[in-house]
Design an enzyme around this catalytic site. Structure first.
Site, PDB file in Angstrom:
ATOM      1  CG  HIS A   1      36.000  37.370  33.866  1.00  6.67           C
ATOM      2  ND1 HIS A   1      35.744  38.397  33.473  1.00  6.67           N
ATOM      3  CD2 HIS A   1      34.502  37.021  33.717  1.00  6.67           C
ATOM      4  CE1 HIS A   1      34.624  38.852  33.646  1.00  6.67           C
ATOM      5  NE2 HIS A   1      33.775  37.534  33.241  1.00  6.67           N
TER       6      HIS A   1
ATOM      7  CG  HIS B   1      31.023  41.403  34.217  1.00  9.06           C
ATOM      8  ND1 HIS B   1      30.278  41.348  34.842  1.00  9.06           N
ATOM      9  CD2 HIS B   1      31.199  41.255  33.204  1.00  9.06           C
ATOM     10  CE1 HIS B   1      30.666  40.192  35.349  1.00  9.06           C
ATOM     11  NE2 HIS B   1      30.865  39.594  33.673  1.00  9.06           N
TER      12      HIS B   1
END
Lengths: 330, 217
Positions: free
Chosen positions: A58, A220
Protein backbone atom coordinates in the site's frame (compact mmCIF):
# COMPACT_ATOMS: atom_id res chain seq x y z
CA UNK A 1 4.42 -9.71 -14.97
CA UNK A 2 5.95 -6.42 -16.04
CA UNK A 3 7.32 -5.70 -12.59
CA UNK A 4 10.59 -4.79 -10.89
CA UNK A 5 11.03 -7.87 -8.70
CA UNK A 6 14.06 -9.87 -7.62
CA UNK A 7 12.55 -12.71 -5.60
CA UNK A 8 8.91 -12.22 -4.55
CA UNK A 9 9.86 -13.50 -1.08
CA UNK A 10 12.35 -10.63 -0.66
CA UNK A 11 10.08 -7.87 -1.87
CA UNK A 12 8.94 -6.59 1.52
CA UNK A 13 12.41 -6.62 3.07
CA UNK A 14 13.88 -4.86 0.04
CA UNK A 15 11.10 -2.26 0.07
CA UNK A 16 11.73 -1.46 3.73
CA UNK A 17 15.50 -1.43 3.19
CA UNK A 18 15.20 1.07 0.35
CA UNK A 19 12.70 3.15 2.27
CA UNK A 20 14.85 3.63 5.36
CA UNK A 21 17.86 4.47 3.18
CA UNK A 22 15.94 7.00 1.11
CA UNK A 23 14.42 8.65 4.18
CA UNK A 24 17.21 8.27 6.71
CA UNK A 25 16.62 11.87 7.78
CA UNK A 26 13.14 10.84 8.99
CA UNK A 27 13.16 7.17 9.95
CA UNK A 28 15.27 4.20 10.93
CA UNK A 29 14.76 0.48 11.40
CA UNK A 30 14.08 -0.76 14.91
CA UNK A 31 17.27 -2.27 16.31
CA UNK A 32 15.51 -5.44 17.43
CA UNK A 33 12.99 -5.95 14.62
CA UNK A 34 13.59 -5.35 10.90
CA UNK A 35 9.82 -5.24 10.36
CA UNK A 36 9.41 -2.09 12.45
CA UNK A 37 10.09 1.39 11.01
CA UNK A 38 10.63 4.06 13.66
CA UNK A 39 10.49 7.84 13.35
CA UNK A 40 13.77 9.55 14.22
CA UNK A 41 11.70 11.81 16.47
CA UNK A 42 10.48 8.87 18.58
CA UNK A 43 10.12 8.18 21.39
CA UNK A 44 9.49 11.47 23.13
CA UNK A 45 9.56 11.31 26.91
CA UNK A 46 6.21 12.11 28.49
CA UNK A 47 4.37 12.08 25.18
CA UNK A 48 1.84 9.59 23.85
CA UNK A 49 3.32 7.40 21.12
CA UNK A 50 1.46 6.77 17.85
CA UNK A 51 1.70 3.34 16.21
CA UNK A 52 0.14 1.89 13.12
CA UNK A 53 0.82 -1.08 10.91
CA UNK A 54 -0.58 -3.20 8.16
CA UNK A 55 0.22 -5.27 5.14
CA UNK A 56 2.76 -4.13 2.58
CA UNK A 57 1.81 -3.20 -0.98
CA UNK A 58 0.00 0.00 0.00
CA UNK A 59 3.05 2.24 -0.15
CA UNK A 60 3.54 4.98 0.78
CA UNK A 61 1.18 3.62 3.47
CA UNK A 62 1.99 2.62 6.09
CA UNK A 63 5.72 3.37 6.49
CA UNK A 64 5.51 6.68 4.65
CA UNK A 65 3.57 8.22 7.51
CA UNK A 66 6.26 7.65 10.11
CA UNK A 67 7.76 10.96 11.10
CA UNK A 68 7.66 14.01 13.29
CA UNK A 69 4.20 14.89 14.64
CA UNK A 70 2.87 11.85 12.78
CA UNK A 71 3.28 8.13 13.41
CA UNK A 72 6.13 7.15 15.73
CA UNK A 73 6.50 3.51 14.73
CA UNK A 74 5.05 1.30 12.02
CA UNK A 75 4.71 -2.49 12.05
CA UNK A 76 5.29 -3.93 8.57
CA UNK A 77 3.45 -7.03 7.36
CA UNK A 78 3.84 -9.25 4.32
CA UNK A 79 2.07 -8.12 1.15
CA UNK A 80 -1.59 -7.47 2.00
CA UNK A 81 -1.13 -9.36 5.27
CA UNK A 82 -1.15 -8.25 8.90
CA UNK A 83 2.17 -7.75 10.70
CA UNK A 84 2.97 -10.22 13.45
CA UNK A 85 1.85 -9.53 17.01
CA UNK A 86 5.55 -9.27 17.88
CA UNK A 87 6.08 -6.55 15.29
CA UNK A 88 3.14 -4.58 16.65
CA UNK A 89 4.53 -5.11 20.17
CA UNK A 90 8.01 -3.97 19.13
CA UNK A 91 6.51 -0.91 17.40
CA UNK A 92 4.62 -0.07 20.59
CA UNK A 93 7.84 -0.36 22.60
CA UNK A 94 9.72 1.82 20.12
CA UNK A 95 7.01 4.50 20.31
CA UNK A 96 6.67 4.41 24.07
CA UNK A 97 7.72 7.62 25.79
CA UNK A 98 6.14 6.65 29.09
CA UNK A 99 2.73 8.25 28.51
CA UNK A 100 1.06 5.34 26.75
CA UNK A 101 0.73 4.41 23.10
CA UNK A 102 -2.22 4.81 20.73
CA UNK A 103 -2.41 2.13 18.04
CA UNK A 104 -4.42 3.49 15.10
CA UNK A 105 -5.12 0.83 12.50
CA UNK A 106 -7.55 -0.59 9.95
CA UNK A 107 -10.43 -2.94 10.58
CA UNK A 108 -9.00 -6.22 9.26
CA UNK A 109 -9.23 -9.59 11.01
CA UNK A 110 -5.47 -10.16 11.23
CA UNK A 111 -4.68 -6.65 12.43
CA UNK A 112 -7.42 -6.86 15.06
CA UNK A 113 -6.01 -10.10 16.49
CA UNK A 114 -2.35 -9.15 16.30
CA UNK A 115 -2.84 -5.71 17.87
CA UNK A 116 -4.84 -7.28 20.68
CA UNK A 117 -2.10 -9.82 21.36
CA UNK A 118 0.58 -7.13 21.12
CA UNK A 119 -1.25 -4.99 23.67
CA UNK A 120 -1.20 -7.95 26.04
CA UNK A 121 2.50 -8.57 25.38
CA UNK A 122 3.51 -4.98 26.26
CA UNK A 123 1.23 -4.82 29.29
CA UNK A 124 3.98 -6.83 31.03
CA UNK A 125 6.29 -3.87 30.42
CA UNK A 126 3.76 -1.51 31.95
CA UNK A 127 2.90 0.20 28.65
CA UNK A 128 -0.68 1.41 28.46
CA UNK A 129 -2.23 0.90 25.02
CA UNK A 130 -5.32 2.53 23.53
CA UNK A 131 -6.63 1.60 20.09
CA UNK A 132 -8.71 3.25 17.39
CA UNK A 133 -9.97 1.15 14.51
CA UNK A 134 -10.60 2.92 11.22
CA UNK A 135 -13.88 2.20 9.42
CA UNK A 136 -14.17 4.86 6.77
CA UNK A 137 -14.91 2.66 3.72
CA UNK A 138 -18.60 3.31 3.06
CA UNK A 139 -19.24 0.40 0.69
CA UNK A 140 -17.73 -2.29 2.93
CA UNK A 141 -20.81 -2.52 5.18
CA UNK A 142 -24.14 -0.74 5.50
CA UNK A 143 -24.62 2.38 7.62
CA UNK A 144 -26.16 0.44 10.53
CA UNK A 145 -23.15 -1.90 10.65
CA UNK A 146 -20.45 0.76 10.62
CA UNK A 147 -18.33 -1.19 13.07
CA UNK A 148 -17.83 -3.79 10.34
CA UNK A 149 -16.55 -1.30 7.79
CA UNK A 150 -12.90 -1.56 6.91
CA UNK A 151 -10.36 1.21 7.16
CA UNK A 152 -8.92 2.69 3.99
CA UNK A 153 -7.35 6.03 3.05
CA UNK A 154 -9.15 7.85 5.86
CA UNK A 155 -6.53 6.27 8.11
CA UNK A 156 -4.11 8.94 6.88
CA UNK A 157 -6.27 11.66 8.44
CA UNK A 158 -6.62 9.56 11.60
CA UNK A 159 -2.80 9.32 11.90
CA UNK A 160 -2.37 13.00 11.13
CA UNK A 161 -4.85 14.08 13.78
CA UNK A 162 -3.62 11.53 16.33
CA UNK A 163 0.00 12.50 15.77
CA UNK A 164 -0.76 16.20 16.02
CA UNK A 165 -2.78 15.71 19.21
CA UNK A 166 0.04 13.68 20.76
CA UNK A 167 2.45 16.47 19.85
CA UNK A 168 0.47 18.86 22.04
CA UNK A 169 1.36 16.68 25.03
CA UNK A 170 -2.25 15.56 25.52
CA UNK A 171 -2.81 12.43 27.61
CA UNK A 172 -3.57 9.04 26.04
CA UNK A 173 -7.36 9.25 26.43
CA UNK A 174 -7.45 12.60 24.62
CA UNK A 175 -5.21 11.41 21.81
CA UNK A 176 -7.43 8.37 21.39
CA UNK A 177 -10.54 10.57 21.39
CA UNK A 178 -9.09 12.92 18.76
CA UNK A 179 -8.11 10.04 16.47
CA UNK A 180 -11.56 8.50 16.95
CA UNK A 181 -13.19 11.82 16.14
CA UNK A 182 -11.06 12.10 13.01
CA UNK A 183 -12.02 8.71 11.64
CA UNK A 184 -15.66 9.23 12.62
CA UNK A 185 -15.55 12.37 10.46
CA UNK A 186 -14.18 10.45 7.45
CA UNK A 187 -16.00 8.68 4.66
CA UNK A 188 -14.23 6.96 1.76
CA UNK A 189 -15.06 5.13 -1.43
CA UNK A 190 -12.91 3.36 -4.02
CA UNK A 191 -13.44 2.77 -7.72
CA UNK A 192 -11.39 0.07 -9.45
CA UNK A 193 -10.65 0.00 -13.17
CA UNK A 194 -8.08 -2.79 -13.20
CA UNK A 195 -6.94 -5.54 -10.80
CA UNK A 196 -3.61 -6.02 -9.03
CA UNK A 197 -1.28 -9.00 -8.93
CA UNK A 198 0.58 -10.29 -5.90
CA UNK A 199 4.04 -11.28 -7.21
CA UNK A 200 3.88 -14.58 -5.33
CA UNK A 201 0.67 -15.48 -7.14
CA UNK A 202 1.63 -14.24 -10.57
CA UNK A 203 -1.88 -13.53 -11.82
CA UNK A 204 -4.62 -11.19 -10.60
CA UNK A 205 -6.85 -12.88 -8.04
CA UNK A 206 -9.84 -10.94 -9.27
CA UNK A 207 -10.75 -9.45 -12.64
CA UNK A 208 -12.14 -6.17 -13.79
CA UNK A 209 -13.11 -6.55 -17.42
CA UNK A 210 -11.83 -3.86 -19.82
CA UNK A 211 -14.48 -1.23 -20.34
CA UNK A 212 -15.98 -1.78 -16.90
CA UNK A 213 -15.38 -0.41 -13.42
CA UNK A 214 -16.07 -1.67 -9.93
CA UNK A 215 -17.62 0.93 -7.65
CA UNK A 216 -16.94 0.46 -3.94
CA UNK A 217 -13.88 -1.77 -4.38
CA UNK A 218 -11.63 -2.36 -1.37
CA UNK A 219 -7.91 -1.92 -0.91
CA UNK A 220 -7.21 -5.59 -1.62
CA UNK A 221 -9.73 -5.98 -4.42
CA UNK A 222 -12.63 -6.72 -2.12
CA UNK A 223 -15.70 -6.56 -4.34
CA UNK A 224 -17.63 -3.37 -4.63
CA UNK A 225 -21.32 -2.74 -4.68
CA UNK A 226 -21.64 -2.37 -8.46
CA UNK A 227 -19.86 -3.42 -11.64
CA UNK A 228 -20.83 -1.25 -14.56
CA UNK A 229 -19.61 0.24 -17.80
CA UNK A 230 -16.71 2.67 -17.36
CA UNK A 231 -17.98 6.24 -17.56
CA UNK A 232 -16.30 9.60 -18.02
CA UNK A 233 -14.09 10.99 -15.25
CA UNK A 234 -16.75 13.55 -14.33
CA UNK A 235 -19.48 10.95 -14.06
CA UNK A 236 -17.27 8.70 -11.92
CA UNK A 237 -16.29 11.63 -9.69
CA UNK A 238 -19.94 12.60 -9.26
CA UNK A 239 -20.78 9.01 -8.36
CA UNK A 240 -17.98 8.78 -5.79
CA UNK A 241 -18.96 12.10 -4.25
CA UNK A 242 -22.59 11.08 -4.00
CA UNK A 243 -21.74 7.78 -2.26
CA UNK A 244 -19.55 9.54 0.29
CA UNK A 245 -21.80 12.53 0.95
CA UNK A 246 -25.03 10.48 1.12
CA UNK A 247 -23.46 8.60 4.03
CA UNK A 248 -22.26 11.75 5.72
CA UNK A 249 -25.25 14.13 6.11
CA UNK A 250 -23.23 17.33 6.54
CA UNK A 251 -24.76 20.80 6.87
CA UNK A 252 -23.93 23.32 4.13
CA UNK A 253 -20.95 25.44 5.07
CA UNK A 254 -18.98 22.53 6.53
CA UNK A 255 -15.25 22.81 6.04
CA UNK A 256 -13.64 19.69 4.63
CA UNK A 257 -10.39 17.91 4.05
CA UNK A 258 -10.45 15.95 0.79
CA UNK A 259 -8.09 13.19 -0.25
CA UNK A 260 -8.04 11.69 -3.74
CA UNK A 261 -5.57 8.82 -3.80
CA UNK A 262 -4.52 6.68 -6.71
CA UNK A 263 -4.60 2.92 -6.21
CA UNK A 264 -1.18 2.44 -7.80
CA UNK A 265 -1.37 2.42 -11.59
CA UNK A 266 -3.63 5.35 -12.34
CA UNK A 267 -1.77 8.36 -13.75
CA UNK A 268 -1.62 11.22 -11.28
CA UNK A 269 -3.02 13.69 -13.81
CA UNK A 270 -6.29 11.72 -13.86
CA UNK A 271 -6.50 12.12 -10.09
CA UNK A 272 -6.46 15.88 -10.60
CA UNK A 273 -9.21 15.56 -13.21
CA UNK A 274 -11.29 13.74 -10.61
CA UNK A 275 -10.46 16.25 -7.89
CA UNK A 276 -11.42 19.16 -10.13
CA UNK A 277 -14.89 17.74 -10.55
CA UNK A 278 -15.20 16.81 -6.88
CA UNK A 279 -14.31 20.28 -5.66
CA UNK A 280 -16.85 21.71 -8.11
CA UNK A 281 -19.48 19.35 -6.72
CA UNK A 282 -18.63 20.18 -3.13
CA UNK A 283 -18.81 23.90 -3.83
CA UNK A 284 -22.24 23.41 -5.39
CA UNK A 285 -23.30 21.72 -2.13
CA UNK A 286 -22.12 24.75 -0.21
CA UNK A 287 -19.05 23.04 1.27
CA UNK A 288 -15.57 24.52 1.60
CA UNK A 289 -12.41 22.56 0.93
CA UNK A 290 -9.94 23.61 3.59
CA UNK A 291 -7.27 21.12 2.60
CA UNK A 292 -6.84 18.85 -0.41
CA UNK A 293 -4.46 15.97 -0.95
CA UNK A 294 -4.20 14.52 -4.45
CA UNK A 295 -1.71 11.81 -5.34
CA UNK A 296 -0.65 8.28 -4.53
CA UNK A 297 -1.16 8.33 -0.76
CA UNK A 298 -2.53 4.84 -0.13
CA UNK A 299 -2.16 2.38 -2.99
CA UNK A 300 -2.91 -1.28 -3.74
CA UNK A 301 0.10 -2.48 -5.71
CA UNK A 302 -0.65 -1.72 -9.37
CA UNK A 303 -4.43 -1.58 -9.12
CA UNK A 304 -5.96 0.91 -11.53
CA UNK A 305 -8.41 3.20 -9.81
CA UNK A 306 -8.81 5.85 -7.15
CA UNK A 307 -10.25 6.46 -3.73
CA UNK A 308 -12.01 9.52 -2.41
CA UNK A 309 -11.97 10.43 1.27
CA UNK A 310 -13.90 13.36 2.72
CA UNK A 311 -13.32 14.45 6.30
CA UNK A 312 -15.63 16.98 7.96
CA UNK A 313 -13.68 19.45 10.06
CA UNK A 314 -14.53 21.24 13.26
CA UNK A 315 -12.26 23.79 14.90
CA UNK A 316 -10.19 21.17 16.73
CA UNK A 317 -9.72 18.87 13.72
CA UNK A 318 -8.88 21.85 11.51
CA UNK A 319 -6.24 23.12 13.91
CA UNK A 320 -4.70 19.64 14.31
CA UNK A 321 -4.76 19.02 10.55
CA UNK A 322 -2.74 22.20 10.05
CA UNK A 323 0.00 21.21 12.52
CA UNK A 324 3.27 20.97 10.63
CA UNK A 325 4.61 17.44 10.10
CA UNK A 326 7.60 15.79 8.51
CA UNK A 327 7.11 12.33 7.00
CA UNK A 328 7.99 10.81 3.67
CA UNK A 329 4.42 10.83 2.40
CA UNK A 330 2.88 13.88 4.07
CA UNK B 1 2.03 -47.05 27.52
CA UNK B 2 4.53 -45.20 25.29
CA UNK B 3 5.87 -41.98 26.72
CA UNK B 4 7.18 -39.30 24.39
CA UNK B 5 10.12 -37.24 25.59
CA UNK B 6 10.94 -33.72 24.44
CA UNK B 7 12.94 -34.93 21.43
CA UNK B 8 10.06 -37.08 20.29
CA UNK B 9 7.58 -34.22 20.65
CA UNK B 10 9.89 -32.09 18.51
CA UNK B 11 9.97 -34.93 16.00
CA UNK B 12 6.18 -34.85 15.93
CA UNK B 13 6.30 -31.12 15.19
CA UNK B 14 8.82 -31.92 12.49
CA UNK B 15 6.44 -34.34 10.76
CA UNK B 16 3.82 -31.59 10.62
CA UNK B 17 6.35 -29.02 9.45
CA UNK B 18 7.56 -31.26 6.65
CA UNK B 19 4.04 -31.90 5.37
CA UNK B 20 3.29 -28.18 5.41
CA UNK B 21 6.55 -27.45 3.60
CA UNK B 22 5.60 -30.00 0.94
CA UNK B 23 2.21 -28.28 0.59
CA UNK B 24 3.63 -24.75 0.51
CA UNK B 25 2.95 -24.17 -3.20
CA UNK B 26 -0.40 -25.93 -3.20
CA UNK B 27 -1.65 -23.91 -0.19
CA UNK B 28 -0.36 -20.73 -1.78
CA UNK B 29 -2.33 -21.48 -4.92
CA UNK B 30 -5.51 -22.13 -2.92
CA UNK B 31 -4.98 -18.87 -1.08
CA UNK B 32 -4.23 -17.07 -4.32
CA UNK B 33 -7.72 -17.91 -5.54
CA UNK B 34 -9.42 -16.02 -2.71
CA UNK B 35 -6.67 -14.40 -0.65
CA UNK B 36 -3.15 -13.10 -0.72
CA UNK B 37 -1.39 -16.37 -1.60
CA UNK B 38 0.84 -16.33 1.45
CA UNK B 39 -0.86 -19.00 3.53
CA UNK B 40 1.47 -21.77 2.35
CA UNK B 41 4.52 -19.70 3.18
CA UNK B 42 3.12 -18.57 6.51
CA UNK B 43 2.25 -22.08 7.68
CA UNK B 44 5.46 -23.67 6.40
CA UNK B 45 7.64 -20.93 7.88
CA UNK B 46 5.67 -20.87 11.12
CA UNK B 47 6.04 -24.61 11.73
CA UNK B 48 9.68 -24.49 10.66
CA UNK B 49 10.20 -21.97 13.47
CA UNK B 50 8.24 -24.21 15.83
CA UNK B 51 10.64 -27.06 15.05
CA UNK B 52 13.73 -24.88 15.35
CA UNK B 53 12.68 -23.29 18.64
CA UNK B 54 11.41 -26.61 19.95
CA UNK B 55 14.69 -28.36 19.13
CA UNK B 56 16.71 -25.63 20.82
CA UNK B 57 14.49 -25.73 23.88
CA UNK B 58 14.66 -29.54 24.06
CA UNK B 59 18.45 -29.36 23.84
CA UNK B 60 18.40 -26.96 26.79
CA UNK B 61 16.40 -29.52 28.75
CA UNK B 62 12.94 -28.04 28.43
CA UNK B 63 10.27 -30.55 29.45
CA UNK B 64 8.17 -32.15 26.72
CA UNK B 65 5.02 -30.55 28.09
CA UNK B 66 6.52 -27.08 28.01
CA UNK B 67 7.39 -27.27 24.33
CA UNK B 68 3.89 -26.21 23.36
CA UNK B 69 4.36 -22.81 24.99
CA UNK B 70 7.70 -22.52 23.19
CA UNK B 71 5.93 -23.38 19.96
CA UNK B 72 3.24 -20.76 20.60
CA UNK B 73 5.85 -18.03 21.01
CA UNK B 74 7.77 -19.17 17.94
CA UNK B 75 4.67 -19.17 15.79
CA UNK B 76 3.52 -15.79 17.00
CA UNK B 77 6.91 -14.24 16.31
CA UNK B 78 7.17 -15.76 12.84
CA UNK B 79 3.69 -15.35 11.41
CA UNK B 80 1.36 -12.40 11.08
CA UNK B 81 -1.95 -12.40 9.22
CA UNK B 82 -4.66 -14.29 11.14
CA UNK B 83 -2.92 -17.64 11.25
CA UNK B 84 -0.15 -16.30 13.55
CA UNK B 85 -2.33 -15.48 16.54
CA UNK B 86 -4.72 -18.37 15.85
CA UNK B 87 -2.09 -21.12 15.93
CA UNK B 88 -0.24 -19.43 18.76
CA UNK B 89 -3.46 -19.61 20.75
CA UNK B 90 -3.87 -23.25 19.74
CA UNK B 91 -0.40 -24.17 21.00
CA UNK B 92 -0.94 -22.20 24.19
CA UNK B 93 -4.13 -24.10 24.93
CA UNK B 94 -2.43 -27.45 24.36
CA UNK B 95 0.42 -26.27 26.57
CA UNK B 96 -1.93 -25.80 29.50
CA UNK B 97 -2.78 -29.49 29.36
CA UNK B 98 0.80 -30.74 29.50
CA UNK B 99 2.66 -27.95 31.31
CA UNK B 100 5.55 -29.24 33.40
CA UNK B 101 5.38 -32.87 32.19
CA UNK B 102 8.82 -34.24 31.33
CA UNK B 103 7.20 -36.86 29.09
CA UNK B 104 3.77 -37.14 27.52
CA UNK B 105 1.85 -40.38 27.11
CA UNK B 106 1.30 -40.99 23.39
CA UNK B 107 -2.33 -41.76 23.95
CA UNK B 108 -2.86 -38.37 25.58
CA UNK B 109 -1.68 -36.52 22.50
CA UNK B 110 -4.80 -36.90 20.32
CA UNK B 111 -6.42 -34.56 22.86
CA UNK B 112 -4.44 -31.65 21.42
CA UNK B 113 -6.84 -31.67 18.46
CA UNK B 114 -9.54 -30.54 20.88
CA UNK B 115 -7.16 -28.06 22.51
CA UNK B 116 -6.24 -26.58 19.14
CA UNK B 117 -9.92 -26.28 18.23
CA UNK B 118 -10.69 -24.46 21.49
CA UNK B 119 -7.71 -22.13 21.30
CA UNK B 120 -8.49 -21.19 17.71
CA UNK B 121 -12.21 -20.75 18.40
CA UNK B 122 -11.56 -18.48 21.40
CA UNK B 123 -9.13 -16.29 19.51
CA UNK B 124 -10.84 -16.11 16.14
CA UNK B 125 -14.52 -16.34 17.12
CA UNK B 126 -15.28 -18.11 13.86
CA UNK B 127 -17.90 -20.84 13.88
CA UNK B 128 -18.28 -23.89 11.69
CA UNK B 129 -19.88 -22.80 8.43
CA UNK B 130 -17.94 -19.54 8.21
CA UNK B 131 -15.50 -21.09 5.71
CA UNK B 132 -12.43 -21.01 7.91
CA UNK B 133 -10.03 -23.47 9.53
CA UNK B 134 -12.75 -24.03 12.16
CA UNK B 135 -14.67 -26.07 9.60
CA UNK B 136 -11.87 -28.60 10.00
CA UNK B 137 -10.85 -28.19 13.63
CA UNK B 138 -14.38 -28.41 15.07
CA UNK B 139 -15.45 -31.73 13.45
CA UNK B 140 -11.97 -33.19 13.94
CA UNK B 141 -12.07 -32.31 17.64
CA UNK B 142 -15.46 -33.94 17.98
CA UNK B 143 -14.23 -37.10 16.25
CA UNK B 144 -11.06 -37.21 18.34
CA UNK B 145 -13.02 -36.96 21.59
CA UNK B 146 -15.12 -40.09 21.12
CA UNK B 147 -14.05 -41.96 24.21
CA UNK B 148 -15.33 -45.35 23.16
CA UNK B 149 -12.43 -45.99 20.85
CA UNK B 150 -8.68 -46.28 21.11
CA UNK B 151 -6.44 -43.34 20.35
CA UNK B 152 -5.41 -44.46 16.88
CA UNK B 153 -9.01 -45.09 15.84
CA UNK B 154 -9.93 -41.67 17.15
CA UNK B 155 -7.12 -40.10 15.15
CA UNK B 156 -8.28 -41.95 12.05
CA UNK B 157 -11.78 -40.59 12.59
CA UNK B 158 -10.38 -37.10 13.10
CA UNK B 159 -8.52 -37.31 9.80
CA UNK B 160 -11.69 -38.34 7.98
CA UNK B 161 -13.70 -35.59 9.70
CA UNK B 162 -10.98 -33.05 8.84
CA UNK B 163 -11.02 -34.01 5.17
CA UNK B 164 -14.80 -33.80 5.13
CA UNK B 165 -14.70 -30.37 6.76
CA UNK B 166 -12.06 -29.19 4.34
CA UNK B 167 -14.06 -30.32 1.31
CA UNK B 168 -17.25 -28.79 2.71
CA UNK B 169 -15.68 -25.32 2.66
CA UNK B 170 -15.81 -25.44 -1.13
CA UNK B 171 -19.58 -24.91 -1.03
CA UNK B 172 -19.44 -22.13 1.57
CA UNK B 173 -19.27 -18.37 1.17
CA UNK B 174 -16.77 -16.83 3.57
CA UNK B 175 -18.28 -14.65 6.29
CA UNK B 176 -15.28 -13.83 8.50
CA UNK B 177 -11.62 -13.14 7.90
CA UNK B 178 -10.06 -11.77 4.77
CA UNK B 179 -11.94 -14.07 2.41
CA UNK B 180 -15.18 -12.62 3.79
CA UNK B 181 -14.40 -9.51 1.81
CA UNK B 182 -14.64 -11.74 -1.23
CA UNK B 183 -17.78 -13.53 -0.04
CA UNK B 184 -19.39 -14.73 -3.27
CA UNK B 185 -16.09 -14.97 -5.10
CA UNK B 186 -14.94 -17.45 -2.48
CA UNK B 187 -17.67 -19.93 -3.46
CA UNK B 188 -16.27 -23.01 -5.16
CA UNK B 189 -12.84 -22.67 -3.56
CA UNK B 190 -11.52 -24.76 -0.69
CA UNK B 191 -10.52 -22.51 2.20
CA UNK B 192 -6.72 -22.52 2.50
CA UNK B 193 -6.86 -22.40 6.31
CA UNK B 194 -9.11 -25.46 6.28
CA UNK B 195 -6.71 -27.23 3.91
CA UNK B 196 -3.68 -26.59 6.12
CA UNK B 197 -5.62 -27.67 9.20
CA UNK B 198 -6.42 -30.99 7.53
CA UNK B 199 -2.72 -31.43 6.70
CA UNK B 200 -1.76 -30.82 10.34
CA UNK B 201 -4.28 -33.35 11.62
CA UNK B 202 -3.22 -36.01 9.11
CA UNK B 203 0.44 -35.40 9.97
CA UNK B 204 -0.32 -35.66 13.67
CA UNK B 205 -2.03 -38.98 13.08
CA UNK B 206 0.87 -40.33 11.02
CA UNK B 207 3.46 -39.02 13.47
CA UNK B 208 1.71 -40.62 16.43
CA UNK B 209 0.74 -43.90 14.77
CA UNK B 210 4.12 -45.64 15.36
CA UNK B 211 3.73 -44.94 19.08
CA UNK B 212 0.16 -46.20 19.16
CA UNK B 213 -0.20 -49.02 16.64
CA UNK B 214 0.89 -51.79 18.95
CA UNK B 215 -1.08 -50.22 21.76
CA UNK B 216 -4.30 -50.81 23.57
CA UNK B 217 -7.85 -51.16 22.39
Amino acid sequence: MQRFINNPDDLVDETVAGFVKAHRDLVHLDAANPRVVVSNAAPKAGRVGIVTGGGSGHEPAFIGYAGRNMVDAVAVGELFSSPTAKSFADAIKAANGGAGVAVLYGNYAGDNMNVKMAARMVAKDGIEVATVVANDDVCSAPQDERAKRRGVAGEIFMWKIGGAKAATGAPLAEVQAAAQKAIDACRSVGVGLGPCTLPGVGHPNFQIEPGTMEVGIGHHGEPGTRIEALKTASEVADDMLKIVMDDHALPAGTELAVLVSGLGATPVNELYVIFDRIETGLTAMGMTVHKALVGNYFTSLEMVGATLTVMALDAELKALLDVETASAAL
Amino acid sequence: MTQLDAQQVVFLFRVIARRLADARVELGALDGAIGDADHGTAMADGFAMVVQSGAEAAARGTAAGDLFAVAARAFLNAVGATSGPLYASAFMRAGQRFAGQTTIAAEELPAIIGDFAEGIADRGKARPGDKTMMDVWAPAARAASLAAEGPLARLDRAVVAAEGGRDATRAMAASVGRAARLAERSLGHVDPGAASAAIIIAALRDGLAPHLSGGHN
